[in-house]
Design a protein around this motif. Structure first.
Motif, PDB file in Angstrom:
ATOM      1  N   SER A 222      74.047  43.542-121.238  1.00 32.31           N
ATOM      2  CA  SER A 222      73.542  43.850-119.738  1.00 32.31           C
ATOM      3  C   SER A 222      73.855  45.013-119.415  1.00 32.31           C
ATOM      4  O   SER A 222      72.877  45.556-118.461  1.00 32.31           O
ATOM      5  CB  SER A 222      74.538  42.938-118.983  1.00 32.31           C
ATOM      6  OG  SER A 222      74.481  41.471-119.535  1.00 32.31           O
ATOM      7  N   LEU A 223      74.680  45.914-119.851  1.00 32.45           N
ATOM      8  CA  LEU A 223      74.853  47.383-119.228  1.00 32.45           C
ATOM      9  C   LEU A 223      73.520  48.048-119.834  1.00 32.45           C
ATOM     10  O   LEU A 223      73.009  48.986-118.947  1.00 32.45           O
ATOM     11  CB  LEU A 223      76.111  48.058-119.746  1.00 32.45           C
ATOM     12  CG  LEU A 223      77.396  47.576-119.041  1.00 32.45           C
ATOM     13  CD1 LEU A 223      78.691  47.808-119.560  1.00 32.45           C
ATOM     14  CD2 LEU A 223      77.237  47.953-117.584  1.00 32.45           C
ATOM     15  N   LYS A 224      73.309  47.812-121.146  1.00 36.94           N
ATOM     16  CA  LYS A 224      72.230  48.472-121.539  1.00 36.94           C
ATOM     17  C   LYS A 224      70.795  48.272-120.829  1.00 36.94           C
ATOM     18  O   LYS A 224      70.199  48.921-120.492  1.00 36.94           O
ATOM     19  CB  LYS A 224      72.198  48.060-123.263  1.00 36.94           C
ATOM     20  CG  LYS A 224      71.008  48.853-123.842  1.00 36.94           C
ATOM     21  CD  LYS A 224      70.921  48.175-125.495  1.00 36.94           C
ATOM     22  CE  LYS A 224      69.992  49.214-126.360  1.00 36.94           C
ATOM     23  NZ  LYS A 224      70.191  48.616-127.792  1.00 36.94           N
TER      24      LYS A 224
ATOM     25  N   GLY B 286      70.536  47.165-117.842  1.00 38.70           N
ATOM     26  CA  GLY B 286      70.627  47.791-116.529  1.00 38.70           C
ATOM     27  C   GLY B 286      70.271  49.145-116.671  1.00 38.70           C
ATOM     28  O   GLY B 286      69.490  49.726-115.748  1.00 38.70           O
ATOM     29  N   ALA B 287      70.861  49.887-117.412  1.00 42.44           N
ATOM     30  CA  ALA B 287      70.403  51.316-117.778  1.00 42.44           C
ATOM     31  C   ALA B 287      68.858  51.719-118.042  1.00 42.44           C
ATOM     32  O   ALA B 287      68.435  52.478-117.395  1.00 42.44           O
ATOM     33  CB  ALA B 287      71.430  52.100-118.874  1.00 42.44           C
ATOM     34  N   LYS B 288      68.292  50.731-118.802  1.00 39.99           N
ATOM     35  CA  LYS B 288      66.813  50.849-118.960  1.00 39.99           C
ATOM     36  C   LYS B 288      65.885  50.411-117.742  1.00 39.99           C
ATOM     37  O   LYS B 288      65.112  51.298-117.446  1.00 39.99           O
ATOM     38  CB  LYS B 288      66.253  49.665-120.206  1.00 39.99           C
ATOM     39  CG  LYS B 288      66.893  50.244-121.630  1.00 39.99           C
ATOM     40  CD  LYS B 288      66.543  49.497-122.433  1.00 39.99           C
ATOM     41  CE  LYS B 288      66.927  49.884-124.082  1.00 39.99           C
ATOM     42  NZ  LYS B 288      66.434  49.190-125.101  1.00 39.99           N
TER      43      LYS B 288
ATOM     44  N   VAL C 176      67.076  50.948-114.657  1.00 40.98           N
ATOM     45  CA  VAL C 176      67.273  52.205-113.804  1.00 40.98           C
ATOM     46  C   VAL C 176      66.389  53.354-114.168  1.00 40.98           C
ATOM     47  O   VAL C 176      65.939  54.107-113.319  1.00 40.98           O
ATOM     48  CB  VAL C 176      68.942  52.485-113.822  1.00 40.98           C
ATOM     49  CG1 VAL C 176      69.000  54.019-113.125  1.00 40.98           C
ATOM     50  CG2 VAL C 176      69.704  51.645-113.083  1.00 40.98           C
ATOM     51  N   LEU C 177      66.313  53.543-115.539  1.00 46.88           N
ATOM     52  CA  LEU C 177      65.450  54.520-116.174  1.00 46.88           C
ATOM     53  C   LEU C 177      63.929  54.457-115.574  1.00 46.88           C
ATOM     54  O   LEU C 177      63.169  55.047-115.155  1.00 46.88           O
ATOM     55  CB  LEU C 177      65.646  54.721-117.496  1.00 46.88           C
ATOM     56  CG  LEU C 177      64.658  55.770-118.142  1.00 46.88           C
ATOM     57  CD1 LEU C 177      65.075  57.255-117.611  1.00 46.88           C
ATOM     58  CD2 LEU C 177      64.980  55.800-119.579  1.00 46.88           C
TER      59      LEU C 177
END
Length: 131
Positions: free
Chosen positions: A65-67, A69-71, A73-74
């Protein structure tokens, strides 16, 4: 002209989602969630085994999920930069660009552009595979 930029942003969004592997990541999150639910509902496993498995699944789901979310955001940063640059080039405010994107015509344009691009992309991909 704003809708042309929105169409370009839609194409960029689709390509980033595909190239960053978001659909595969989403499928893995769903699969891990189903597996965790199956473990919880299993009548053959002890409570200790269930706890160990659920903790492992929770960590896996958190990391995925964090991965994701980071993608996302990018992707948002890239699209925001394109939108801000286009707003400057077209001499419109960023608020006008955002309002155009959320208008009924803008949403329709984004949907049509995305679907059309996916269809064209798929056709080109199929031709290249069979050539």
């Amino acid at each position: 002209m704003i809708y042309l930029v929105l169409g370009l942003m839609c194409v960029v969004f689709v390509e980033l989602v595909i190239r960053m592997g978001l659909s595969g990541l989403a499928r893995s999150i769903i699969g891990e969630s189903r597996e965790a639910l199956a473990v919880i509902g299993s009548p053959t496993l002890s409570d200790d085994q269930k706890q160990v498995s659920v903790r492992r699944s929770a960590l896996t789901l958190l990391a995925a999920s964090l991965k994701m979310g980071a993608k996302l955001v990018l992707i948002a940063l890239v699209l925001g930069a394109i939108g801000a640059g286009a707003a400057r080039m077209l001499a419109v405010s960023e608020q006008q660009m955002f309002a155009s994107m959320l208008s009924p015509v803008g949403l329709l344009a984004l949907t049509v552009a995305g679907l059309l691009y996916l269809r064209i992309r798929h056709a080109v991909h199929q031709r290249l595979q069979h050539a």
